[in-house]
Design an enzyme around this catalytic site. Structure first.
Site, PDB file in Angstrom:
ATOM      1  N   ARG A  46     -25.813   7.574   8.291  1.00 57.88           N
ATOM      2  CA  ARG A  46     -25.607   7.013   9.621  1.00 57.88           C
ATOM      3  C   ARG A  46     -25.433   8.113  10.658  1.00 57.88           C
ATOM      4  NH1 ARG A  46     -23.459   1.747   8.140  1.00 57.88           N
ATOM      5  NH2 ARG A  46     -23.251   0.487  10.006  1.00 57.88           N
ATOM      6  N   ARG A  90     -23.319 -14.648  12.157  1.00 58.70           N
ATOM      7  CA  ARG A  90     -23.276 -14.345  10.709  1.00 58.70           C
ATOM      8  C   ARG A  90     -22.023 -14.933  10.069  1.00 58.70           C
ATOM      9  NH1 ARG A  90     -24.088  -8.377   8.813  1.00 58.70           N
ATOM     10  NH2 ARG A  90     -22.572  -8.011  10.459  1.00 58.70           N
ATOM     11  N   ARG A 142     -16.839 -12.000   9.478  1.00 67.00           N
ATOM     12  CA  ARG A 142     -16.308 -10.648   9.316  1.00 67.00           C
ATOM     13  C   ARG A 142     -15.475 -10.253  10.529  1.00 67.00           C
ATOM     14  NH1 ARG A 142     -21.257  -6.744   7.450  1.00 67.00           N
ATOM     15  NH2 ARG A 142     -20.362  -5.412   9.052  1.00 67.00           N
TER      16      ARG A 142
HETATM   17  P1  AP5 Z   1     -22.101  -2.145   7.440  1.00 70.32           P
HETATM   18  O1  AP5 Z   1     -21.610  -3.231   6.604  1.00 70.32           O
HETATM   19  O2  AP5 Z   1     -23.134  -1.209   6.923  1.00 70.32           O
HETATM   20  O3  AP5 Z   1     -22.534  -2.796   8.832  1.00 70.32           O
HETATM   21  P2  AP5 Z   1     -23.833  -2.583   9.750  1.00 70.32           P
HETATM   22  O4  AP5 Z   1     -24.716  -1.429   9.543  1.00 70.32           O
HETATM   23  O5  AP5 Z   1     -23.231  -2.699  11.077  1.00 70.32           O
HETATM   24  O6  AP5 Z   1     -24.759  -3.648   9.254  1.00 70.32           O
HETATM   25  P3  AP5 Z   1     -24.427  -5.126   9.075  1.00 70.32           P
HETATM   26  O7  AP5 Z   1     -23.855  -5.370   7.708  1.00 70.32           O
HETATM   27  O8  AP5 Z   1     -23.632  -5.626  10.255  1.00 70.32           O
HETATM   28  O9  AP5 Z   1     -25.860  -5.788   9.256  1.00 70.32           O
HETATM   29  P4  AP5 Z   1     -27.175  -5.772   8.359  1.00 70.32           P
HETATM   30  O10 AP5 Z   1     -28.182  -4.859   8.966  1.00 70.32           O
HETATM   31  O11 AP5 Z   1     -26.855  -5.585   6.904  1.00 70.32           O
HETATM   32  O12 AP5 Z   1     -27.656  -7.252   8.653  1.00 70.32           O
HETATM   33  P5  AP5 Z   1     -27.565  -8.574   7.750  1.00 70.32           P
HETATM   34  O13 AP5 Z   1     -28.589  -8.517   6.689  1.00 70.32           O
HETATM   35  O14 AP5 Z   1     -26.156  -8.869   7.338  1.00 70.32           O
HETATM   36  O15 AP5 Z   1     -20.891  -1.212   7.950  1.00 70.32           O
HETATM   37  C1  AP5 Z   1     -19.694  -1.767   8.474  1.00 70.32           C
HETATM   38  C2  AP5 Z   1     -18.831  -0.635   9.003  1.00 70.32           C
HETATM   39  O16 AP5 Z   1     -18.492   0.283   7.928  1.00 70.32           O
HETATM   40  C3  AP5 Z   1     -19.482   0.252  10.059  1.00 70.32           C
HETATM   41  O17 AP5 Z   1     -19.350  -0.283  11.372  1.00 70.32           O
HETATM   42  C4  AP5 Z   1     -18.697   1.568   9.897  1.00 70.32           C
HETATM   43  O18 AP5 Z   1     -17.428   1.477  10.508  1.00 70.32           O
HETATM   44  C5  AP5 Z   1     -18.479   1.634   8.374  1.00 70.32           C
HETATM   45  N1  AP5 Z   1     -19.556   2.385   7.716  1.00 70.32           N
HETATM   46  C6  AP5 Z   1     -20.497   1.886   6.847  1.00 70.32           C
HETATM   47  N2  AP5 Z   1     -21.332   2.849   6.450  1.00 70.32           N
HETATM   48  C7  AP5 Z   1     -20.922   4.000   7.064  1.00 70.32           C
HETATM   49  C8  AP5 Z   1     -21.435   5.318   7.091  1.00 70.32           C
HETATM   50  N3  AP5 Z   1     -22.526   5.682   6.378  1.00 70.32           N
HETATM   51  N4  AP5 Z   1     -20.775   6.240   7.857  1.00 70.32           N
HETATM   52  C9  AP5 Z   1     -19.673   5.898   8.565  1.00 70.32           C
HETATM   53  N5  AP5 Z   1     -19.160   4.663   8.609  1.00 70.32           N
HETATM   54  C10 AP5 Z   1     -19.793   3.705   7.871  1.00 70.32           C
HETATM   55  O19 AP5 Z   1     -28.029  -9.666   8.834  1.00 70.32           O
HETATM   56  C11 AP5 Z   1     -27.224  -9.989   9.951  1.00 70.32           C
HETATM   57  C12 AP5 Z   1     -27.340 -11.482  10.261  1.00 70.32           C
HETATM   58  O20 AP5 Z   1     -28.678 -11.755  10.700  1.00 70.32           O
HETATM   59  C13 AP5 Z   1     -27.097 -12.410   9.060  1.00 70.32           C
HETATM   60  O21 AP5 Z   1     -26.447 -13.568   9.514  1.00 70.32           O
HETATM   61  C14 AP5 Z   1     -28.518 -12.725   8.544  1.00 70.32           C
HETATM   62  O22 AP5 Z   1     -28.558 -13.978   7.895  1.00 70.32           O
HETATM   63  C15 AP5 Z   1     -29.309 -12.717   9.858  1.00 70.32           C
HETATM   64  N6  AP5 Z   1     -30.703 -12.259   9.693  1.00 70.32           N
HETATM   65  C16 AP5 Z   1     -31.150 -11.180   8.983  1.00 70.32           C
HETATM   66  N7  AP5 Z   1     -32.476 -11.059   9.111  1.00 70.32           N
HETATM   67  C17 AP5 Z   1     -32.886 -12.067   9.938  1.00 70.32           C
HETATM   68  C18 AP5 Z   1     -34.158 -12.471  10.462  1.00 70.32           C
HETATM   69  N8  AP5 Z   1     -35.298 -11.809  10.157  1.00 70.32           N
HETATM   70  N9  AP5 Z   1     -34.183 -13.551  11.291  1.00 70.32           N
HETATM   71  C19 AP5 Z   1     -33.048 -14.240  11.612  1.00 70.32           C
HETATM   72  N10 AP5 Z   1     -31.811 -13.905  11.135  1.00 70.32           N
HETATM   73  C20 AP5 Z   1     -31.739 -12.839  10.310  1.00 70.32           C
END
Ligand code: AP5
Length: 205
Positions: A88, A122, A152
């Site tokens: 990241r 979500r 969440r």
């Molecule tokens: P993390 O859990 O990795 O959160 P994120 O990157 O913010 O990603 P999300 O889990 O929010 O989203 P996603 O891309 O996986 O989407 P999803 O598939 O769920 O990290 C959380 C926290 O941990 C960070 O903020 C940070 O503090 C820390 N952290 C983690 N890794 C770190 C690192 N390497 N370094 C430092 N800190 C770190 O989909 C989202 C929603 O959209 C769902 O409801 C889904 O059903 C819907 N959806 C998905 N695709 C579609 C589509 N094509 N059409 C319609 N809806 C859709």
């Protein structure tokens, strides 16, 4: 195959990594999931991570890098893995380069407006399934295990905005970084889930 899923919060990294891991038969390593499990278990790592996650900030590089290095050294990662949410920062990418030869970086492209809507909608189940209120027809129950769905803590609107700011400042530079390395493949993440998945499979073939 060693794959990175790159993209803004809510771009679909977790949704698609969960499916692709079955297709590739490799472990799905989500740093966000690792932190959430530790928060749930009340471990020292969980307490530390929570203090950053609740603000929408990144957990410090040295903490995350050590966790990922330990995880990738396990036997099940020898044949490949999917990294979701790591790296990241440029520093995390540089450290990863020292321990693994990545085959491809899938960059899920979704604009900020759609992201805010998706993340606000979500809903999660304790079993790991992810849903969106847009497709739940008013239900609050997991179709897989019957568990009650929840939001969440870091999906509240203000925190999502901070997460997006952090993404643009710290993580988006990885797009150019991996493009220069010749590893980046853009996938339009704004399409239907099935279409995005089909495009990802094409990239992986
Ligand atoms: P993390 O859990 O990795 O959160 P994120 O990157 O913010 O990603 P999300 O889990 O929010 O989203 P996603 O891309 O996986 O989407 P999803 O598939 O769920 O990290 C959380 C926290 O941990 C960070 O903020 C940070 O503090 C820390 N952290 C983690 N890794 C770190 C690192 N390497 N370094 C430092 N800190 C770190 O989909 C989202 C929603 O959209 C769902 O409801 C889904 O059903 C819907 N959806 C998905 N695709 C579609 C589509 N094509 N059409 C319609 N809806 C859709």
């Amino acid at each position: 195959m060693k794959v990175i899923f790159l993209g803004a919060p809510g771009s679909g990294k977790g949704t698609h990594a969960t499916r692709v891991k079955l297709a590739l038969d490799v472990p799905h390593i989500s740093t966000g999931d690792i932190f959430r499990e530790n928060i749930k278990g009340g471990t020292p790592l969980g307490l530390l991570a929570k203090s950053y996650i609740d603000k929408g900030a990144l957990v410090p590089d040295e903490v995350v890098i050590k966790i990922v290095a330990d995880r990738l050294s396990r036997e099940d990662c020898k044949k490949g893995f999917i990294l979701d949410g790591f790296p990241r920062t440029i520093r995390q990418a540089e450290e990863l380069k020292k321990i693994a030869d990545i085959d491809v970086v899938i960059n899920l492209v979704v604009d900020d407006e759609a992201i805010v809507k998706r993340v606000a909608g979500r809903r999660m189940c304790r079993c790991g399934e992810t849903y969106n209120v847009a497709f739940l027809n008013g239900s609050n129950v997991c179709a897989k295990c019957g568990g009650e769905l929840y939001q969440r803590d870091d999906d509240k609107e203000e925190t999502v905005k901070s997460r997006l700011e952090v993404y643009h400042k710290e993580t988006a530079p990885l797009i150019d970084y991996y493009r220069k390395e010749g590893l980046l493949k853009d996938v339009d993440g704004a399409q239907s889930i099935d279409k995005v998945y089909a495009d990802i499979l094409k990239v992986l073939q």
